[in-house]
Design a protein around this motif. Structure first.
Motif, short mmCIF file in Angstrom:
data_model
loop_
_atom_site.label_atom_id
_atom_site.label_comp_id
_atom_site.label_asym_id
_atom_site.label_seq_id
_atom_site.Cartn_x
_atom_site.Cartn_y
_atom_site.Cartn_z
N ALA A 142 0.84 -1.20 0.00
CA ALA A 142 0.00 0.00 0.00
C ALA A 142 0.88 1.25 0.00
O ALA A 142 0.61 2.21 -0.75
N LYS A 143 1.92 1.26 0.82
CA LYS A 143 2.84 2.41 0.84
C LYS A 143 3.44 2.63 -0.54
O LYS A 143 3.51 3.77 -1.03
N LYS A 144 3.85 1.55 -1.17
CA LYS A 144 4.45 1.65 -2.51
C LYS A 144 3.45 2.23 -3.51
O LYS A 144 3.80 3.05 -4.35
N TRP A 145 2.18 1.80 -3.41
CA TRP A 145 1.14 2.32 -4.32
C TRP A 145 1.00 3.83 -4.16
O TRP A 145 0.96 4.56 -5.16
N PHE A 146 0.92 4.32 -2.92
CA PHE A 146 0.78 5.76 -2.70
C PHE A 146 2.00 6.52 -3.25
O PHE A 146 1.85 7.60 -3.81
N GLU A 147 3.16 5.96 -3.08
CA GLU A 147 4.38 6.61 -3.57
C GLU A 147 4.42 6.65 -5.10
O GLU A 147 4.81 7.66 -5.69
N TYR A 174 2.42 9.89 -6.32
CA TYR A 174 3.70 10.60 -6.30
C TYR A 174 4.02 11.16 -4.91
O TYR A 174 4.51 12.27 -4.77
N ALA A 175 3.71 10.38 -3.90
CA ALA A 175 3.98 10.79 -2.52
C ALA A 175 5.46 10.68 -2.23
O ALA A 175 6.06 9.62 -2.41
N HIS A 221 -9.86 1.10 13.79
CA HIS A 221 -8.58 1.49 13.20
C HIS A 221 -8.71 1.34 11.69
O HIS A 221 -9.47 0.50 11.21
N LEU A 222 -7.95 2.14 10.95
CA LEU A 222 -7.89 2.00 9.50
C LEU A 222 -6.62 1.23 9.14
O LEU A 222 -5.52 1.65 9.48
N VAL A 223 -6.79 0.09 8.49
CA VAL A 223 -5.66 -0.72 8.04
C VAL A 223 -5.74 -0.77 6.51
O VAL A 223 -6.69 -1.29 5.95
N VAL A 224 -4.73 -0.19 5.87
CA VAL A 224 -4.71 -0.13 4.41
C VAL A 224 -3.83 -1.27 3.89
O VAL A 224 -2.65 -1.34 4.19
N ASP A 225 -4.46 -2.14 3.14
CA ASP A 225 -3.81 -3.28 2.52
C ASP A 225 -3.77 -3.01 1.02
O ASP A 225 -4.13 -1.92 0.57
N PHE A 226 -3.40 -3.99 0.23
CA PHE A 226 -3.30 -3.81 -1.21
C PHE A 226 -3.79 -5.05 -1.93
O PHE A 226 -3.41 -6.17 -1.57
N ASP A 227 -4.66 -4.85 -2.92
CA ASP A 227 -5.16 -5.95 -3.74
C ASP A 227 -4.33 -5.99 -5.02
O ASP A 227 -4.45 -5.10 -5.87
N GLU A 228 -3.48 -6.99 -5.15
CA GLU A 228 -2.58 -7.08 -6.30
C GLU A 228 -3.33 -7.35 -7.60
O GLU A 228 -2.90 -6.90 -8.67
#
Length: 97
Positions: free
Chosen positions: A9-14, A18-19, A78-85
């Motif tokens: 998820a962090k990678k997606w935002f970056e 363009y974070a 809590h908000l937990v942000v995951d990623f769906d590949e």
């Protein structure tokens, strides 16, 4: 309440938003859609500086936050942000405090 993001998820935002170091990513309530917490409302994201951040999390020098006025939406979760590949997009999970 806290905000957690996994590595994908962090990678997606970056990459997609363009974070970079010093940026702010806001999670906000938007009218429309639905979520497990509230029908008719969903979670939106934007790249903007906080006005009155109630909850923050910093990953790779990027600050992720929720404004005080949007805390009602999380209803003690809590908000937990995951990623769906497969869908190539973030997934928002709400975990009870």
């Amino acid at each position: 309440m806290k905000i957690e993001l996994n590595n994908l998820a962090k990678k997606w935002f970056e990459e997609e938003m363009y974070a970079v170091k010093g940026d702010f990513i806001r999670f906000y309530v938007r009218y429309g859609g639905s979520s497990p917490l509230h029908d008719g409302f969903s979670l939106g994201i934007s790249k903007e500086e906080p006005i009155e951040a109630a909850v923050t999390a910093i990953y790779n020098d990027v600050t992720y936050f929720v404004e005080d006025k949007d805390l009602w939406y999380f209803d003690g979760h809590h908000l937990v942000v995951d990623f769906d590949e497969q869908l190539d997009e973030p997934i928002y999970n709400y975990i009870r405090d």
